[in-house]
Design an enzyme around this catalytic site. Structure first.
Site, PDB file in Angstrom:
ATOM      1  N   SER A  88       0.852  -1.186   0.000  1.00 21.48           N
ATOM      2  CA  SER A  88       0.000   0.000   0.000  1.00 21.48           C
ATOM      3  C   SER A  88       0.889   1.238   0.000  1.00 21.48           C
ATOM      4  O   SER A  88       1.685   1.407  -0.913  1.00 21.48           O
ATOM      5  CB  SER A  88      -0.954  -0.022   1.200  1.00 21.48           C
ATOM      6  OG  SER A  88      -1.889   1.037   1.127  1.00 21.48           O
ATOM      7  N   THR A  89       0.804   2.091   1.015  1.00 23.57           N
ATOM      8  CA  THR A  89       1.563   3.336   1.033  1.00 23.57           C
ATOM      9  C   THR A  89       3.059   3.081   0.909  1.00 23.57           C
ATOM     10  O   THR A  89       3.633   2.310   1.665  1.00 23.57           O
ATOM     11  CB  THR A  89       1.302   4.101   2.336  1.00 23.57           C
ATOM     12  OG1 THR A  89      -0.104   4.212   2.523  1.00 23.57           O
ATOM     13  CG2 THR A  89       1.922   5.479   2.300  1.00 23.57           C
ATOM     14  N   HIS A 100      -2.664  -1.103  -3.409  1.00 20.63           N
ATOM     15  CA  HIS A 100      -3.835  -0.241  -3.230  1.00 20.63           C
ATOM     16  C   HIS A 100      -3.709   0.977  -4.137  1.00 20.63           C
ATOM     17  O   HIS A 100      -2.870   1.854  -3.911  1.00 20.63           O
ATOM     18  CB  HIS A 100      -3.956   0.199  -1.772  1.00 20.63           C
ATOM     19  CG  HIS A 100      -4.216  -0.929  -0.830  1.00 20.63           C
ATOM     20  ND1 HIS A 100      -3.914  -0.859   0.507  1.00 20.63           N
ATOM     21  CD2 HIS A 100      -4.756  -2.162  -1.024  1.00 20.63           C
ATOM     22  CE1 HIS A 100      -4.258  -1.997   1.098  1.00 20.63           C
ATOM     23  NE2 HIS A 100      -4.765  -2.804   0.181  1.00 20.63           N
ATOM     24  N   MET A 129      -0.156   1.268   5.026  1.00 16.61           N
ATOM     25  CA  MET A 129      -0.972   1.585   6.187  1.00 16.61           C
ATOM     26  C   MET A 129      -1.958   0.465   6.458  1.00 16.61           C
ATOM     27  O   MET A 129      -2.403  -0.235   5.544  1.00 16.61           O
ATOM     28  CB  MET A 129      -1.759   2.879   5.943  1.00 16.61           C
ATOM     29  CG  MET A 129      -0.916   4.129   5.885  1.00 16.61           C
ATOM     30  SD  MET A 129      -1.949   5.615   5.751  1.00 16.61           S
ATOM     31  CE  MET A 129      -2.538   5.499   4.064  1.00 16.61           C
ATOM     32  N   ASP A 172      -4.318  -4.704   6.084  1.00 19.67           N
ATOM     33  CA  ASP A 172      -4.687  -5.544   4.950  1.00 19.67           C
ATOM     34  C   ASP A 172      -3.532  -6.491   4.614  1.00 19.67           C
ATOM     35  O   ASP A 172      -2.396  -6.054   4.439  1.00 19.67           O
ATOM     36  CB  ASP A 172      -5.038  -4.676   3.739  1.00 19.67           C
ATOM     37  CG  ASP A 172      -5.696  -5.468   2.621  1.00 19.67           C
ATOM     38  OD1 ASP A 172      -6.346  -6.486   2.926  1.00 19.67           O
ATOM     39  OD2 ASP A 172      -5.563  -5.059   1.448  1.00 19.67           O
TER      40      ASP A 172
END
Length: 363
Positions: free
Chosen positions: A174-175, A200, A294, A297
């Site tokens: 993600s991030t 993401h 973050m 998940d």
């Protein structure tokens, strides 16, 4: 760092050259009880001064700005005063490349400007904006800019090494993931086992991301499509609108299934959906990799993969932009090894070579 559970609201600086967008973002944010706009700026010179004076929790930053553009400003900000930044993009072909570059530079996420045709569009945009502001604020205390190091150069891998048949690497991020994924796939040889990736990212950006990586790597990288037969030497990136799952087909190979089912962990695509599918369909014939991001998940999905016999890798804290998703998996006790993305590439391949040799000795 302020969160929705804190007494102090999340303090947001809105930077956008459009007065209409500044007003709209301010109205959306100020309607929420846990956040408020402390200032707005029409260009980056004003934004730079306001950041120094006010030290906001989160900044929303338009990609295209007069004077110093948003990307150049972001690069300067991340070098001198790193803090959580959400980029605003119109999601066009040109802007998607700029937004991807922003993620490489350290932006936590980006928000696509919508064509507002009615109340439903406005409500959906408001939900996306406020969710991402909360996520950025919650991760703010963990956030850091990770500078590439000499160790991130492409590892040298013997292309004659043998890997297990019908083994698939499943990866989530993600991030900070666009740069981490690049560092991981750059070291993959042309004969690598197939890789499935969930990053993401909104619809409209995953195709660009895949194309950009494909131009820089030895392996073939594409946005996953329903029905794709999974082949060695290929990397498949979940499209921004759909979960990605696996299905076994005649002959012992596997194909990709896409699902537009409900969001999982506030995401579609979700890492947990991919990992859960791999646990059920592949069992021990899978390797799990969880990179920077973050939230949580992928943690429960990695636990399912480990229980099914998969070996599990996660990015370490030192090299993560946000050590959230890897930390969640580590705290569950399901991570077998940690390291930087390029280190994980080497370790994943070494372990798969050892598996292939073990299988050959038993034949």
């Amino acid at each position: 760092m302020a969160t929705s559970a804190s007494l102090q609201p999340i303090r947001v600086l809105v930077v956008d050259d459009s007065s209409a967008m500044r007003l709209l973002l301010s109205e959306i944010i100020n309607r929420q009880p846990d956040m408020r706009v402390i200032a707005t700026a029409p260009e980056t010179a004003t934004a730079r001064q306001l950041i120094r004076e006010l030290q906001p929790d989160v900044v929303t930053l338009d990609v295209e700005m007069p004077g110093m553009d948003g990307i150049s400003f972001l690069e300067r900000l991340m070098r001198l005063n790193p803090l959580p930044v959400l980029m605003i993009s119109s999601a066009g072909d040109v802007d998607s490349d700029l937004a991807l570059h922003a993620l490489d530079l350290g932006a936590m996420d980006f928000i696509s400007k919508r064509q507002l045709k009615g109340r439903a569009d406005l409500n959906q945009m408001a939900i996306e904006i406020t969710q991402k502001i909360r996520q950025a604020a919650e991760a703010g205390h963990q956030f850091k800019r990770v500078e590439p190091t000499l160790s991130s150069a492409r590892p040298t891998v013997d292309p004659k090494r043998k890997y297990p048949l019908n083994h698939i690497i499943c990866l989530g991020a993600s991030t900070g993931g666009t740069e981490a994924i690049k560092r991981f796939v750059m070291g993959l040889p042309i004969n690598t086992p197939p890789v499935l990736i969930v990053q993401h990212m909104p619809e409209g950006f995953t195709q660009r991301f895949a194309t950009r990586l494909n131009n820089e790597c030895e392996v073939h990288i594409k946005e996953a499509a329903a029905g794709d037969v999974i082949r060695p030497g290929c990397v498949y990136i979940a499209p921004g609108h759909a979960h990605i799952l696996l299905e076994r087909v005649t002959g012992g190979s596997y194909k990709i299934v896409l699902s537009e089912g409900p969001e999982v962990n506030r995401h579609r695509p979700s890492v947990d959906v991919l990992f859960d599918s791999a646990a059920k369909v592949l069992g021990k014939n899978a390797t799990s990799v969880l990179l920077t991001g973050m939230g949580r998940d992928g943690a429960q999905g990695m636990a399912a993969m480990k229980a099914a016999g998969a070996y599990c890798f996660a990015q370490d804290e030192a090299s993560s932009v946000v050590y959230g998703m890897p930390r969640a998996a580590f705290e569950l006790g399901v991570v077998d090894e940690q390291g930087s993305p390029e280190r994980l590439t080497v370790r994943v391949l070494d372990r798969l070579v050892a598996l292939a040799e073990a299988q050959g000795s038993k034949a």
